[in-house]
Design an enzyme around this catalytic site. Structure first.
Site, PDB file in Angstrom:
ATOM      1  N   ARG A 135       0.830  -4.968  -5.181  1.00 18.48           N
ATOM      2  CA  ARG A 135       0.910  -6.136  -4.292  1.00 18.48           C
ATOM      3  C   ARG A 135       1.066  -7.318  -5.243  1.00 18.48           C
ATOM      4  O   ARG A 135       0.122  -7.662  -5.956  1.00 18.48           O
ATOM      5  CB  ARG A 135      -0.367  -6.283  -3.464  1.00 18.48           C
ATOM      6  CG  ARG A 135      -0.672  -5.072  -2.565  1.00 18.48           C
ATOM      7  CD  ARG A 135      -1.777  -5.420  -1.574  1.00 18.48           C
ATOM      8  NE  ARG A 135      -2.355  -4.226  -0.940  1.00 18.48           N
ATOM      9  CZ  ARG A 135      -1.846  -3.637   0.133  1.00 18.48           C
ATOM     10  NH1 ARG A 135      -0.751  -4.082   0.688  1.00 18.48           N
ATOM     11  NH2 ARG A 135      -2.454  -2.583   0.661  1.00 18.48           N
TER      12      ARG A 135
ATOM     13  N   ASP B 135       4.603  -5.054   6.036  1.00 20.33           N
ATOM     14  CA  ASP B 135       5.073  -6.411   6.338  1.00 20.33           C
ATOM     15  C   ASP B 135       4.932  -7.381   5.173  1.00 20.33           C
ATOM     16  O   ASP B 135       5.718  -8.326   5.059  1.00 20.33           O
ATOM     17  CB  ASP B 135       4.569  -6.924   7.687  1.00 20.33           C
ATOM     18  CG  ASP B 135       3.178  -7.480   7.680  1.00 20.33           C
ATOM     19  OD1 ASP B 135       2.517  -7.412   6.644  1.00 20.33           O
ATOM     20  OD2 ASP B 135       2.771  -7.996   8.745  1.00 20.33           O
TER      21      ASP B 135
ATOM     22  N   THR C  52       4.242   2.394   5.711  1.00 20.15           N
ATOM     23  CA  THR C  52       2.836   1.960   5.783  1.00 20.15           C
ATOM     24  C   THR C  52       2.087   2.884   6.719  1.00 20.15           C
ATOM     25  O   THR C  52       2.632   3.300   7.746  1.00 20.15           O
ATOM     26  CB  THR C  52       2.709   0.501   6.294  1.00 20.15           C
ATOM     27  OG1 THR C  52       1.332   0.269   6.659  1.00 20.15           O
ATOM     28  CG2 THR C  52       3.569   0.201   7.507  1.00 20.15           C
TER      29      THR C  52
ATOM     30  N   LYS D 120     -25.677  13.463  26.524  1.00 21.67           N
ATOM     31  CA  LYS D 120     -24.837  13.290  25.319  1.00 21.67           C
ATOM     32  C   LYS D 120     -25.740  12.835  24.181  1.00 21.67           C
ATOM     33  O   LYS D 120     -26.028  11.653  24.055  1.00 21.67           O
ATOM     34  CB  LYS D 120     -23.780  12.211  25.571  1.00 21.67           C
ATOM     35  CG  LYS D 120     -22.545  12.716  26.243  1.00 21.67           C
ATOM     36  CD  LYS D 120     -21.569  11.564  26.390  1.00 21.67           C
ATOM     37  CE  LYS D 120     -20.235  12.073  26.876  1.00 21.67           C
ATOM     38  NZ  LYS D 120     -19.181  11.912  25.938  1.00 21.67           N
TER      39      LYS D 120
ATOM     40  N   ASP E  10       2.278  -0.743  11.920  1.00 20.49           N
ATOM     41  CA  ASP E  10       2.230  -2.059  12.560  1.00 20.49           C
ATOM     42  C   ASP E  10       3.523  -2.863  12.390  1.00 20.49           C
ATOM     43  O   ASP E  10       3.484  -4.074  12.230  1.00 20.49           O
ATOM     44  CB  ASP E  10       1.044  -2.869  12.001  1.00 20.49           C
ATOM     45  CG  ASP E  10       1.145  -3.078  10.493  1.00 20.49           C
ATOM     46  OD1 ASP E  10       1.944  -2.384   9.839  1.00 20.49           O
ATOM     47  OD2 ASP E  10       0.425  -3.942   9.964  1.00 20.49           O
TER      48      ASP E  10
ATOM     49  N   ARG F 210      19.437  10.908  -3.679  1.00 22.15           N
ATOM     50  CA  ARG F 210      20.402  12.001  -3.531  1.00 22.15           C
ATOM     51  C   ARG F 210      21.589  11.606  -2.654  1.00 22.15           C
ATOM     52  O   ARG F 210      22.739  11.844  -3.021  1.00 22.15           O
ATOM     53  CB  ARG F 210      19.698  13.237  -2.955  1.00 22.15           C
ATOM     54  CG  ARG F 210      18.610  13.767  -3.908  1.00 22.15           C
ATOM     55  CD  ARG F 210      18.841  15.200  -4.252  1.00 22.15           C
ATOM     56  NE  ARG F 210      17.943  15.635  -5.318  1.00 22.15           N
ATOM     57  CZ  ARG F 210      17.102  16.654  -5.232  1.00 22.15           C
ATOM     58  NH1 ARG F 210      17.018  17.346  -4.112  1.00 22.15           N
ATOM     59  NH2 ARG F 210      16.373  17.013  -6.265  1.00 22.15           N
TER      60      ARG F 210
ATOM     61  N   ILE G  33      -8.911   7.444   1.477  1.00 20.83           N
ATOM     62  CA  ILE G  33      -8.564   8.862   1.660  1.00 20.83           C
ATOM     63  C   ILE G  33      -7.380   8.965   2.641  1.00 20.83           C
ATOM     64  O   ILE G  33      -6.547   9.866   2.548  1.00 20.83           O
ATOM     65  CB  ILE G  33      -9.795   9.657   2.164  1.00 20.83           C
ATOM     66  CG1 ILE G  33      -9.567  11.139   1.982  1.00 20.83           C
ATOM     67  CG2 ILE G  33     -10.144   9.333   3.600  1.00 20.83           C
ATOM     68  CD1 ILE G  33     -10.806  11.972   2.231  1.00 20.83           C
TER      69      ILE G  33
ATOM     70  N   GLY H 274       0.827  -1.211   0.000  1.00 24.77           N
ATOM     71  CA  GLY H 274       0.000   0.000   0.000  1.00 24.77           C
ATOM     72  C   GLY H 274       0.856   1.254   0.000  1.00 24.77           C
ATOM     73  O   GLY H 274       1.864   1.320   0.697  1.00 24.77           O
TER      74      GLY H 274
ATOM     75  N   ASP I 192      -0.230   1.970   8.548  1.00 25.22           N
ATOM     76  CA  ASP I 192      -0.745   1.182   9.679  1.00 25.22           C
ATOM     77  C   ASP I 192       0.110   1.262  10.949  1.00 25.22           C
ATOM     78  O   ASP I 192      -0.367   0.932  12.032  1.00 25.22           O
ATOM     79  CB  ASP I 192      -0.875  -0.296   9.282  1.00 25.22           C
ATOM     80  CG  ASP I 192      -1.801  -0.503   8.090  1.00 25.22           C
ATOM     81  OD1 ASP I 192      -2.659   0.363   7.857  1.00 25.22           O
ATOM     82  OD2 ASP I 192      -1.648  -1.525   7.395  1.00 25.22           O
TER      83      ASP I 192
ATOM     84  N   ARG J  98      -5.589  -2.250   9.166  1.00 23.40           N
ATOM     85  CA  ARG J  98      -5.568  -3.708   9.027  1.00 23.40           C
ATOM     86  C   ARG J  98      -5.813  -4.358  10.394  1.00 23.40           C
ATOM     87  O   ARG J  98      -6.783  -4.021  11.045  1.00 23.40           O
ATOM     88  CB  ARG J  98      -4.244  -4.184   8.420  1.00 23.40           C
ATOM     89  CG  ARG J  98      -4.438  -5.400   7.525  1.00 23.40           C
ATOM     90  CD  ARG J  98      -3.120  -5.871   6.980  1.00 23.40           C
ATOM     91  NE  ARG J  98      -2.658  -5.089   5.870  1.00 23.40           N
ATOM     92  CZ  ARG J  98      -2.986  -5.342   4.610  1.00 23.40           C
ATOM     93  NH1 ARG J  98      -3.769  -6.326   4.321  1.00 23.40           N
ATOM     94  NH2 ARG J  98      -2.521  -4.598   3.650  1.00 23.40           N
TER      95      ARG J  98
HETATM   96  O1  F6P Z   1      -1.636  -1.484   4.722  1.00 17.66           O
HETATM   97  C1  F6P Z   1      -2.223  -0.291   4.359  1.00 17.66           C
HETATM   98  C2  F6P Z   1      -3.693  -0.480   4.105  1.00 17.66           C
HETATM   99  O2  F6P Z   1      -4.252   0.761   3.731  1.00 17.66           O
HETATM  100  C3  F6P Z   1      -4.491  -1.086   5.259  1.00 17.66           C
HETATM  101  O3  F6P Z   1      -4.778  -0.165   6.267  1.00 17.66           O
HETATM  102  C4  F6P Z   1      -5.695  -1.631   4.545  1.00 17.66           C
HETATM  103  O4  F6P Z   1      -6.249  -2.704   5.248  1.00 17.66           O
HETATM  104  C5  F6P Z   1      -5.113  -2.094   3.230  1.00 17.66           C
HETATM  105  O5  F6P Z   1      -3.900  -1.393   3.052  1.00 17.66           O
HETATM  106  C6  F6P Z   1      -6.006  -1.884   2.037  1.00 17.66           C
HETATM  107  O6  F6P Z   1      -5.358  -2.422   0.934  1.00 17.66           O
HETATM  108  P1  F6P Z   1      -5.776  -2.189  -0.580  1.00 17.66           P
HETATM  109  O7  F6P Z   1      -5.420  -0.783  -0.936  1.00 17.66           O
HETATM  110  O8  F6P Z   1      -4.990  -3.174  -1.342  1.00 17.66           O
HETATM  111  O9  F6P Z   1      -7.255  -2.394  -0.635  1.00 17.66           O
END
Ligand code: F6P
Length: 326
Positions: free
Chosen positions: A73, A104, A127, A216, A131, A26, A255, A12, A129, A173
Site C-alpha cells: 500500500r 479501490d 480484493t 439455544k 466491495d 500467457r 487468515i 491487500g 472484500d 472493511r
Molecule cells: O481490503 C482487504 C483487507 O483485508 C480488508 O478486509 C481489511 O480491512 C484490510 O485489508 C486490512 O489491511 P492490512 O492488511 O493492510 O492490515
C-alpha cells in the site's frame, strides 16, 4: 516493435491474484505482446522494479495464494511526485498499457496516474472484500468466505460443547459481503454488519437471552469489521452490560486473505486476466474488467467506488436471517 503491457498487484493480497497474473502473461504473449511484471504494486512503478516476463515465469502458480509479484500500500503514490516518477518509469520502459489487480485504493491510484501518463490503464478487481461495483464477485472473495467458514465451523464445536456465545469478527472493511455470506453458510445466530449502531447491542442481547429460553445454549454472532480490525471488542464489552457476560471473541484476521484459491476464484481470475488483455488490444483505458450477470464488462474505474450503492447486500438473505435463527 511489439506493444508492451505491464502487470502489477497492489493493496491487500487476495487468493487468485496469481491466476490473473498467469492469464495476463500467457494470453498477452500468445497474442504477440511483450509482458512486463512490476514488483510491490504501485510502489514498484516509482522504484522502477519492472522486469520482462515469459510464460515459464508463471508456471505452477495458479494454485498458489498471495501474489508472486508481491504487493504494497504505497503512501508515496498518493503524492503527485510519486505519480510523476511512476509515469517516467513507464515511459522509460516504453510500456503501452498497465494492467493492475487490486481494490479501490489501487483504483484511486490508477485514476491519479491517468492524469500524468498517457498509456492505457486497465484494472482488475482483486480484493477479498467484494466491495467494488462492476463485478458481481471480486477475485479472492470466494476463497475468503470458504476459509472463514472452515474456522467458524470449528469454533461452533467449542461453542456447543461449552454452551458459550462467540463473537467472530470477519474482514470486509466497510462492506458486509463476507459477513453476510458466512452467516448464512455457517448457520450463525446473528450478524452485525458495518452500519450497526453500538446502541443496538441491547436488542441483540435481548434476542440472545430469548434464544436461551428456547433452549439455544450456544451461539455464533458474526461481526463484520467496521473499517478496522478489532472493533468486535467494543461490541463484546457493550453486550456484557446486558444479559450474561462472558462472550468469547475470535478475530479471524489475515487468515482470510491467504491460502490456495478456490476453483471459482481461479476461473474468475483467469477469465478477467485474459479479458483485460483483450480490452487493451481494443484500445480501452480507464476501465476495470469485470463480470456482471454472466457477461464480461468494462466499467469506468471511478464507477467502481462511486456506484457501490448499486451493488447492495443480498436483500433476500437479509430478510431470511430472522426466521433462520428461531
Ligand atoms: O481490503 C482487504 C483487507 O483485508 C480488508 O478486509 C481489511 O480491512 C484490510 O485489508 C486490512 O489491511 P492490512 O492488511 O493492510 O492490515
Amino acid at each position: 516493435m511489439s506493444e508492451r503491457i505491464a502487470v502489477l498487484t497492489s493493496g491487500g493480497d487476495a487468493p487468485g491474484m496469481n491466476a490473473a497474473i498467469r492469464a495476463i502473461v500467457r494470453v498477452g504473449i500468445a497474442d504477440g505482446l511483450e509482458v512486463f511484471g512490476v514488483r510491490h504494486g504501485l510502489q514498484g512503478l516509482i522504484d522502477d522494479d519492472i522486469f520482462r516476463m515469459n510464460p515459464r515465469d508463471v508456471s505452477n502458480i495458479i494454485q498458489r495464494g498471495g501474489t508472486i509479484l508481491h504487493t504494497a500500500r504505497s503512501k508515496e503514490f498518493m503524492e503527485i511526485d510519486g505519480q510523476q516518477k511512476a509515469a517516467d518509469n513507464l515511459r522509460k520502459h516504453n510500456i503501452d498499457g498497465l494492467l493492475a489487480i487490486g481494490g479501490d485504493g489501487t483504483f484511486h491510484g490508477l485514476v491519479d496516474l491517468e492524469k500524468v501518463w498517457d498509456g492505457q490503464i486497465i484494472g482488475l478487481p482483486g480484493t477479498i472484500d467484494n466491495d467494488l461495483y462492476g463485478s458481481d464477485f471480486t477475485i479472492g472473495f470466494d476463497t475468503a468466505i470458504n476459509t472463514a467458514l472452515e474456522s467458524i465451523d470449528k469454533i461452533r464445536d467449542t461453542a456447543e460443547s461449552h454452551e458459550r456465545m462467540f463473537l467472530i469478527e470477519v474482514m470486509g472493511r466497510w462492506a458486509g459481503y463476507i459477513a453476510l455470506d458466512v452467516t448464512i453458510a455457517s448457520g450463525a445466530e446473528e450478524v452485525i454488519l458495518p452500519d450497526f449502531d453500538i446502541l443496538e447491542c441491547d436488542q441483540v442481547a435481548r434476542k440472545l437471552e430469548e434464544g436461551k429460553k428456547k433452549g439455544k445454549m450456544s451461539g455464533i454472532l458474526i461481526v463484520s469489521e467496521r473499517g478496522k480490525e478489532g472493533g468486535v471488542y467494543e461490541i463484546a464489552k457493550e453486550l456484557d452490560k446486558y444479559g450474561e457476560s462472558g462472550y468469547r471473541v475470535t478475530i479471524l484476521g489475515h487468515i482470510q486473505r491467504g491460502g490456495s484459491p478456490t476453483a471459482r476464484d481461479r476461473v474468475l481470475a483467469t477469465k478477467l486476466g485474459a479479458y483485460a488483455v483483450r480490452l487493451f488490444q481494443e484500445g480501452a483505458t480507464g476501465v476495470m474488467a469485470g463480470e456482471m450477470s454472466g457477461k464480461l464488462v468494462a466499467i469506468p474505474l471511478k464507477d467502481t467506488w462511486t456506484r457501490k450503492q448499486e451493488k447492495p447486500l443480498d436483500k433476500f438473505l437479509l430478510e431470511i436471517l430472522e426466521p433462520l435463527a428461531i
